[in-house]
Design an enzyme around this catalytic site. Structure first.
Site, PDB file in Angstrom:
ATOM      1  N   SER A 129       6.304   4.733  -4.138  1.00 19.50           N
ATOM      2  CA  SER A 129       6.339   5.891  -3.248  1.00 19.50           C
ATOM      3  C   SER A 129       7.735   6.423  -2.935  1.00 19.50           C
ATOM      4  O   SER A 129       7.879   7.584  -2.586  1.00 19.50           O
ATOM      5  CB  SER A 129       5.608   5.593  -1.938  1.00 19.50           C
ATOM      6  OG  SER A 129       6.351   4.697  -1.142  1.00 19.50           O
ATOM      7  N   LYS A 186       9.310   4.690   4.140  1.00 20.82           N
ATOM      8  CA  LYS A 186       9.178   6.140   3.952  1.00 20.82           C
ATOM      9  C   LYS A 186      10.385   6.853   4.559  1.00 20.82           C
ATOM     10  O   LYS A 186      11.132   6.289   5.344  1.00 20.82           O
ATOM     11  CB  LYS A 186       7.912   6.671   4.632  1.00 20.82           C
ATOM     12  CG  LYS A 186       6.624   5.991   4.238  1.00 20.82           C
ATOM     13  CD  LYS A 186       6.199   6.297   2.846  1.00 20.82           C
ATOM     14  CE  LYS A 186       4.878   5.570   2.541  1.00 20.82           C
ATOM     15  NZ  LYS A 186       4.603   5.519   1.143  1.00 20.82           N
TER      16      LYS A 186
END
EC number: 3.4.21.-
Length: 172
Positions: free
Chosen positions: A40, A83
């Site tokens: 990610s 993230k």
């Protein structure tokens, strides 16, 4: 003989508890080493990269747009996610479905942040589960340690999704 052995054992246990408490406080309030997994955050962070996540920014409310953070997963408290902060409370976020057909605007509620992976096509993030409570943030990633050729501070978002407003600029 037994008394001396008991004394040494208790001394060892005492030192073990002391050093354990010091280590716990260091990892809880200063920072921790994190081995990242998953695609990610590619190309910024790839599978098996080791990063250092400092905790002081979180405690001092110094997390900003553009920072990469380690947070508890909103779905699984036993799992951490890595993230990038795209929006803070009050920010208007332009979101899109993975197919990029539907674009909507979302306001980040008070006490929350909007998190997205750098690899938008292969990231489960706030676009899927919505704004994340600030309390779930464990730390801010400030340094990549491994592999050696990637050692150093982390680059800005390759997606260029972070737009700083006039109020975000401290000195202009």
């Amino acid at each position: 003989m037994l008394r001396r052995m008991l004394g040494k054992t208790l001394g060892f246990v005492g030192y073990t508890i002391q050093y354990g408490c010091i280590a716990h406080c260091a990892f809880e309030y200063i920072g921790e080493f994190v081995v990242c997994s998953g695609p990610s955050m590619e190309p910024t962070i790839v599978n098996h990269d080791v990063v250092f996540s400092e905790r002081m920014s979180r405690h001092l409310c110094r997390i900003e747009k553009g920072d990469i953070v380690i947070a508890k997963s909103p779905f699984d408290p036993n799992m951490n996610i890595c993230k990038r902060v795209i929006g803070m409370e009050g920010d208007k976020i332009c979101t899109s479905a993975p197919s990029d057909l539907f674009k909507t605007h979302t306001y980040v509620p008070k006490g929350h942040v909007w998190l997205e992976g750098d690899n938008l096509k292969n990231s489960s993030d706030s676009r899927s589960y919505g704004p994340v409570p600030y309390a779930l943030i464990r730390g801010r990633v400030c340094l990549k340690l491994w592999p050696p050729h990637g050692f150093g501070t982390l680059s800005e978002s390759p997606t260029k999704r972070i737009i700083k407003s006039q109020s975000d600029s401290h000195s202009d």
